[in-house]
Design an enzyme around this catalytic site. Structure first.
Site, PDB file in Angstrom:
ATOM      1  N   GLU A  47       0.873  -1.179   0.000  1.00 22.01           N
ATOM      2  CA  GLU A  47       0.000   0.000   0.000  1.00 22.01           C
ATOM      3  C   GLU A  47       0.909   1.227   0.000  1.00 22.01           C
ATOM      4  O   GLU A  47       1.621   1.481   0.981  1.00 22.01           O
ATOM      5  CB  GLU A  47      -0.891  -0.063   1.250  1.00 22.01           C
ATOM      6  N   CYS A  77       4.519  -2.059  -8.426  1.00 18.77           N
ATOM      7  CA  CYS A  77       3.163  -1.693  -8.014  1.00 18.77           C
ATOM      8  C   CYS A  77       3.182  -0.524  -7.015  1.00 18.77           C
ATOM      9  O   CYS A  77       3.469   0.592  -7.423  1.00 18.77           O
ATOM     10  CB  CYS A  77       2.432  -2.921  -7.488  1.00 18.77           C
ATOM     11  N   ARG A 103      -3.428   5.630  -9.591  1.00 20.92           N
ATOM     12  CA  ARG A 103      -3.568   4.489  -8.663  1.00 20.92           C
ATOM     13  C   ARG A 103      -4.872   3.739  -8.922  1.00 20.92           C
ATOM     14  O   ARG A 103      -5.845   4.326  -9.352  1.00 20.92           O
ATOM     15  CB  ARG A 103      -3.528   4.977  -7.214  1.00 20.92           C
ATOM     16  N   HIS A 174       3.476  -7.461 -10.653  1.00 24.96           N
ATOM     17  CA  HIS A 174       4.256  -8.110  -9.583  1.00 24.96           C
ATOM     18  C   HIS A 174       5.120  -9.280 -10.076  1.00 24.96           C
ATOM     19  O   HIS A 174       4.728 -10.437  -9.894  1.00 24.96           O
ATOM     20  CB  HIS A 174       3.303  -8.654  -8.519  1.00 24.96           C
ATOM     21  N   GLU A 176       7.534 -10.531  -8.687  1.00 24.54           N
ATOM     22  CA  GLU A 176       7.943 -11.325  -7.523  1.00 24.54           C
ATOM     23  C   GLU A 176       6.910 -12.382  -7.147  1.00 24.54           C
ATOM     24  O   GLU A 176       7.184 -13.244  -6.318  1.00 24.54           O
ATOM     25  CB  GLU A 176       8.233 -10.393  -6.329  1.00 24.54           C
TER      26      GLU A 176
END
Ligand code: GLN
Length: 196
Positions: A47, A77, A103, A174, A176
Site C-alpha cells: 500500500e 506496483c 492508482r 508483480h 515477484e
C-alpha cells in the site's frame, strides 16, 4: 552484489526469495544506514500510502532519494507509485521518476487480473521469447512518461505498465509473485551497467 528490499510493508519477502534463487545477496532494509552497503534497492508492492508514511517515520525518504541519484531502484506496483512524481493525490512520494501514475486504475471490477504480454528487447533478448505472465493487483497505470523516462512494456491497448528512466525502473505488476525471473535479471543488468 547486494540488493536491498525495502521492508516496511508489502510483499518484500517474495522479492528476497526471487533474488536468493538467482544467487544474489538480498537484505531487508528498514534503516537508512543500510543503504550505504547496497548496490540497488527494490521497493515492493503493498500500500503506497502506508509505505510512504512509514518511510517518513523511519527517516528513509530523503536517504532513498539520495541513493536513487546514482543507484538503481526498482518499484513494483506500490513501489512504482512511490517512485513517481505525480499520483493526483496527496501522499509522500520519492518523486525520482518523471512518470505520472494513476492508482487503482483498473477499478473495483478488475481488482486483480493476469495478462500474457509480448516481451521483446531489452527485457528479453533471446530469439523466441515466451510471453510474460503479468499479475496485477489493484494496480496503477503509468499514465504518462516525461523527460527521459520511457515506456518499457505496454498492454495491448497501449497503456503503459513498465517504465525506465536511466537506472530507475517501475512496473505496475508483480514479477515477484511469479516464477519468471526475467524482470529481476533485467534489474541486475541495470546494476552491472557502468555508470554514465
Ligand atoms: N493499490 C495500491 C496502492 O495504491 C498498490 C497495490 C499493490 O502494490 N499491489 O498503493
Amino acid at each position: 552484489m547486494k540488493i536491498g528490499v525495502l521492508a516496511l510493508q508489502g510483499d518484500f519477502e517474495e522479492h528476497i526469495g526471487m533474488l536468493t534463487q538467482l544467487g544474489i545477496q538480498a537484505e531487508e532494509v528498514r534503516l537508512a544506514n543500510q543503504l550505504d552497503l547496497l548496490d540497488g534497492l527494490i521497493i515492493p508492492g503493498g500500500e503506497s500510502t502506508t509505505i510512504g508514511k512509514l518511510a517518513v517515520d523511519f527517516g528513509l525518504l530523503k536517504p532513498i532519494q539520495d541513493f536513487g541519484q546514482d543507484h538503481p531502484i526498482w518499484g513494483t506496483c506500490a513501489g512504482a507509485i512511490l517512485l513517481s512524481k505525480e499520483t493526483h493525490r496527496s501522499q509522500p512520494l520519492l518523486g525520482l521518476m518523471d512518470i505520472t501514475v494513476e492508482r487503482n486504475a483498473f477499478g473495483r471490477q478488475l481488482d486483480s487480473f493476469e495478462a500474457d504480454l509480448e516481451m521483446g528487447p531489452p527485457l528479453d533478448t533471446s530469439e523466441s521469447s515466451d510471453p510474460y505472465h503479468a499479475i496485477f493487483i489493484r494496480a496503477p497505470i503509468i499514465e504518462s512518461v516525461q523527460k527521459d523516462a520511457r515506456a518499457l512494456l505496454t498492454l495491448p491497448d497501449g497503456r503503459i505498465i513498465a517504465a525506465q528512466q536511466r537506472h530507475l525502473l517501475a512496473t505496475s505488476f508483480h514479477p515477484e509473485l511469479t516464477n519468471d525471473d526475467r524482470f529481476h535479471r533485467y534489474f541486475v543488468t541495470l546494476i552491472e551497467k557502468p555508470k554514465a
